[in-house]
Write a protein that holds these residues in place. Structure first.
Motif, PDB file in Angstrom:
ATOM      1  N   PRO A   1      -5.118   2.666  -2.771  1.00  0.00           N
ATOM      2  CA  PRO A   1      -4.415   1.761  -1.844  1.00  0.00           C
ATOM      3  C   PRO A   1      -5.314   1.200  -0.748  1.00  0.00           C
ATOM      4  CG  PRO A   1      -3.768   4.043  -1.478  1.00  0.00           C
ATOM      5  CD  PRO A   1      -4.560   4.018  -2.759  1.00  0.00           C
TER       6      PRO A   1
ATOM      7  N   VAL B   1       0.792  -6.543  -1.898  1.00  0.00           N
ATOM      8  CA  VAL B   1      -0.486  -6.398  -2.598  1.00  0.00           C
ATOM      9  C   VAL B   1      -0.799  -7.665  -3.384  1.00  0.00           C
ATOM     10  CG1 VAL B   1      -1.664  -5.160  -4.469  1.00  0.00           C
ATOM     11  CG2 VAL B   1      -0.371  -3.881  -2.734  1.00  0.00           C
TER      12      VAL B   1
ATOM     13  N   ARG C   1       0.841  -1.202   0.000  1.00  0.00           N
ATOM     14  CA  ARG C   1       0.000   0.000   0.000  1.00  0.00           C
ATOM     15  C   ARG C   1       0.881   1.259   0.000  1.00  0.00           C
ATOM     16  NH1 ARG C   1      -3.597  -2.900   3.899  1.00  0.00           N
ATOM     17  NH2 ARG C   1      -5.484  -3.484   2.742  1.00  0.00           N
ATOM     18  N   GLU C   2       1.975   1.194   0.746  1.00  0.00           N
ATOM     19  CA  GLU C   2       2.866   2.352   0.844  1.00  0.00           C
ATOM     20  C   GLU C   2       3.519   2.662  -0.500  1.00  0.00           C
ATOM     21  OE1 GLU C   2       1.834   0.836   4.623  1.00  0.00           O
ATOM     22  OE2 GLU C   2       2.840  -0.228   2.983  1.00  0.00           O
TER      23      GLU C   2
ATOM     24  N   ILE D   1       2.320   1.956  -3.421  1.00  0.00           N
ATOM     25  CA  ILE D   1       1.285   2.466  -4.320  1.00  0.00           C
ATOM     26  C   ILE D   1       1.053   3.955  -4.082  1.00  0.00           C
ATOM     27  CG2 ILE D   1      -1.203   2.399  -4.794  1.00  0.00           C
ATOM     28  CD1 ILE D   1      -1.052  -0.624  -4.580  1.00  0.00           C
ATOM     29  N   VAL D   2       1.021   4.348  -2.818  1.00  0.00           N
ATOM     30  CA  VAL D   2       0.870   5.772  -2.496  1.00  0.00           C
ATOM     31  C   VAL D   2       2.048   6.560  -3.065  1.00  0.00           C
ATOM     32  CG1 VAL D   2       0.849   7.472  -0.635  1.00  0.00           C
ATOM     33  CG2 VAL D   2      -0.533   5.397  -0.447  1.00  0.00           C
TER      34      VAL D   2
ATOM     35  N   ASP E   1       1.825   6.961  -6.874  1.00  0.00           N
ATOM     36  CA  ASP E   1       0.544   7.414  -7.404  1.00  0.00           C
ATOM     37  C   ASP E   1       0.706   8.315  -8.620  1.00  0.00           C
ATOM     38  OD1 ASP E   1      -2.439   7.742  -7.149  1.00  0.00           O
ATOM     39  OD2 ASP E   1      -1.814   9.829  -6.896  1.00  0.00           O
TER      40      ASP E   1
END
Length: 245
Positions: free
Chosen positions: A222, A233, A203-204, A206-207, A210
């Motif tokens: 995310p 993921v 998730r981190e 993906i942020v 972005d």
């Protein structure tokens, strides 16, 4: 979320991805990671081997950096990995040498497989190569796999599912009907079921990525993606199992 991709499959340079360069022609976006390289075999592949579904001489189609092929070789299987990306194959060969593993790595176009003999393999593993091909090339690929496998050979293919939520890369999504249409002429399909494929993303990341995703028209929330116990993921894929006619 709207899906407005700004590139086609033909624009993707997978060699560049392995070199850390922008993978999409005409774009300056570089991701810095190879999303499908997790530094170990895919859990789905580990389970296939554990359950005895990969037997005899195995073809790893689209082997990339070779983690799946090296894992299978370590379990005593005879394995050939093919890929079109020379950079990936060079790294795979170095890993094989470091681990004292015996795998044949061959540079080959998956839609022709001209470097491989007819009716050689008894099992095929496709760990997310199929969805990287256009429909015309998918049909050629299905025929090439048929040529290099023995009658009765088993095919286990993983590709991004069009039913995926959360982690979606719109250019690469495949429907069940696509698989039946393009593989059906050469392969008896037993099952097409959803499964979870592990990526190197979190998730981190993906942020952090972005803006780079947005540059090529991809939007990933995310908060909507699923992750495994290590925070990696998960992408929804189809697992197709078929037998060569």
């Amino acid at each position: 979320m709207p899906e407005k991709p700004t590139f086609a499959l033909e624009d993707v340079d997978f060699e560049a991805t392995y070199q850390g360069k922008p993978p999409v022609k005409g774009k300056e976006t570089s991701f810095g990671v190879t999303p499908w390289d997790i530094g170990e075999p895919q859990p789905l592949v580990v389970e296939l081997e554990r359950s005895g579904q990969l037997k005899g001489e195995i073809l790893d189609a689209g082997c990339g950096l070779g983690e799946n092929a090296l894992f299978l070789a370590g379990k005593g299987h005879r394995v050939t990995g093919i890929d079109a990306a020379q950079t990936a194959l060079d790294k795979a060969r170095r890993l094989a040498e470091e681990r004292d593993a015996s795998v044949e790595f061959v540079r080959s176009d998956a839609t022709t497989l001209t470097e491989l003999d007819d009716e050689r393999f008894t099992s095929v593993l496709d760990s997310t190569l199929y969805h990287c091909l256009t429909e015309d090339k998918q049909r050629d690929y299905a025929a090439a796999l048929h040529r290099v496998t023995k009658p009765g050979a088993q095919l286990h293919l993983f590709c991004f599912a069009d039913t995926a939520t959360g982690f979606r890369l719109p250019q690469f999504l495949v429907s069940r009907q696509n698989l039946r249409t393009n593989l059906g002429p050469h392969w008896d399909i037993h099952d097409i079921r959803p499964a979870q494929y592990t990526t190197s993303l979190t998730r981190e990341t993906i942020v952090a990525m972005d803006a780079r995703f947005a540059d090529i028209g991809i939007s990933i929330n995310p908060d909507e993606v699923e992750v495994d116990e290590q925070g990696r993921v998960q992408a929804t894929v189809w697992h197709l199992h078929a037998t060569r006619r």
